[in-house]
Design an enzyme around this catalytic site. Structure first.
Site, short mmCIF file in Angstrom:
data_model
loop_
_atom_site.label_atom_id
_atom_site.label_comp_id
_atom_site.label_asym_id
_atom_site.label_seq_id
_atom_site.Cartn_x
_atom_site.Cartn_y
_atom_site.Cartn_z
CG ASP A 89 -18.23 -10.39 -1.38
OD1 ASP A 89 -19.24 -11.14 -1.32
OD2 ASP A 89 -18.27 -9.18 -1.09
CG HIS A 133 -20.39 -6.44 -3.80
ND1 HIS A 133 -20.05 -5.55 -4.79
CD2 HIS A 133 -19.87 -5.92 -2.65
CE1 HIS A 133 -19.37 -4.55 -4.28
NE2 HIS A 133 -19.25 -4.74 -2.97
CG ASP A 169 -1.98 1.11 1.13
OD1 ASP A 169 -1.70 2.17 0.54
OD2 ASP A 169 -3.09 0.91 1.65
N GLY A 202 -19.93 -6.96 3.26
CA GLY A 202 -20.22 -5.91 4.24
C GLY A 202 -21.68 -5.76 4.59
CD GLU A 248 -20.41 -6.68 -7.88
OE1 GLU A 248 -20.94 -5.72 -7.30
OE2 GLU A 248 -19.27 -7.09 -7.61
CB SER A 288 -11.21 -4.53 -2.90
OG SER A 288 -10.70 -5.20 -4.05
NE ARG A 289 -16.80 -1.04 -4.87
CZ ARG A 289 -17.16 -1.22 -3.60
NH1 ARG A 289 -16.80 -2.34 -2.98
NH2 ARG A 289 -17.86 -0.31 -2.97
#
Length: 353
Positions: free
Chosen positions: A284, A308, A201, A311, A289, A260-261
């Site tokens: 996920d 997805h 990161d 969360g 999508e 994440s995405r």
């Protein structure tokens, strides 16, 4: 960042559905002990990017904000832009409950010019996302997809010699791509397993290495870990950052998790790498999508897909407001909110501060 000296007014602008699902009675009562609370409902369509609102809704938000010292917004609210801030000279705090990861609803630069602190508690969903990332990693090491087939196939059940041994997470190195709130919580969940954690990161403060006992490393080194978890946001600089070269660095038997995405990973390269069958994938998020009905990823035994939902939990929805009330309490008692949209935060999200 000076809190008001008299009893402050906190305005909350959001849709009726969000009001019902997110504003818990206990937190409203707690906020009411700190300030006068006013709630105004708006129904502006919004997603996860810039919010477009009609002029009437914008004017109504500006009028509502004019009587507030602190303003909290969420889905349904128009954006908090220069016009709203200019109409609200008392305003010193604006917070987004959920959805402003990329400053789609708050003009952070304009807020700074008006001496208004901007806060975003979207990270409140990091608890369940970190849990699901860990679950996908464990399922991968235990070859969940293979054993699902074994349970459904009588011939495979008879011949246990054809079933390869499964593995443990304990002691294994875990790599994280991205190290924000989800990564911090995942790191805590990984502590009992005792393995080293490597992080890629470029925006994370290097002081976190000592504070959270991780090592920062280049992406190619992180991709070589036994378990690799993708946690980076989708920005112009991260789109497709995990391509064929990066996926080729996955070791045989490795587990790759993406919560994440989907756009962060090159889908065609992902399909080719997964089709080799020597690594396991827990996904996920997807691109496109939802996953198309005939997509190859749906049929590979070494791929576990979820829609997805990492969360999306019963506990996460009210937590956004719980954490926001915590932030308001900090602000009103002379402390700095923890989830400010600072220059460093905005840079990591691919947006100017």
């Amino acid at each position: 960042m000076t809190p008001p000296t008299s009893r402050p007014v906190v305005g909350i602008a959001l849709s009726g559905r969000i009001r019902e699902d997110y504003l818990g009675a206990a937190d409203l009562e707690r906020l009411g002990r700190l300030a006068e609370v006013r709630v105004e409902e708006f129904e502006v369509p919004s997603g996860w990017g810039p919010v477009e609102a009609d002029e009437d809704s914008r004017r109504r938000l500006a009028g509502f904000a004019a009587g507030c010292d602190l303003l909290v917004v969420c889905h349904g609210s128009p954006p908090v832009d220069e016009d709203v801030l200019a109409a609200a000279p008392r305003l010193r705090f604006v917070g987004e409950l959920e959805g402003d990861r990329f400053a789609g609803r708050i003009d952070v630069e304009a807020a700074r010019e008006h001496d208004v602190v901007a806060v975003d508690t979207t990270h409140s969903s990091s608890w369940p996302v970190a849990e699901w990332a860990l679950a996908l990693a464990l399922l991968g090491l235990r070859q969940h997809g293979l054993f699902r087939r074994v349970m459904a196939d009588e011939e495979l059940r008879k011949d246990r010699d054809e079933v390869p041994p499964v593995r443990e997470l304990s002691g294994r190195p875990v790599g994280m791509i991205g190290f924000g709130h989800i990564g911090w919580r995942l790191r805590e969940l990984l502590r009992p397993f005792g393995g080293p954690v490597l992080v890629h990161d470029p925006f994370a403060p290097r002081e976190l290495a000592d504070a959270l006992d991780v090592d920062f490393a280049p992406l190619e080194r992180v991709m070589g870990c036994d378990v690799v978890v993708c946690l980076v946001p989708a920005t112009p600089s991260t789109e497709g950052m995990i391509g064929a070269d990066e996926l080729e660095r996955l070791q045989p038997g490795a587990v790759f998790v993406n919560v994440s995405r989907g756009a962060v990973v090159d889908t065609d390269a992902l399909v080719r790498r997964a089709a080799r069958g020597d690594a396991w994938f827990g996904l996920d998020v997807h691109d496109p999508e939802p996953v198309p009905v005939g997509a190859p990823l749906r049929h590979l035994p070494n791929v576990l897909l979820s829609p997805h939902i990492a969360g999306v939990t019963e506990e996460a929805r009210p937590r956004f407001f719980t954490v926001m009330v915590d932030e308001i309490e900090r602000f009103l008692t002379g402390r700095e909110p923890r989830a400010q949209l600072t220059d460093a935060v905005m840079a990591g999200r691919g947006r100017p501060g």
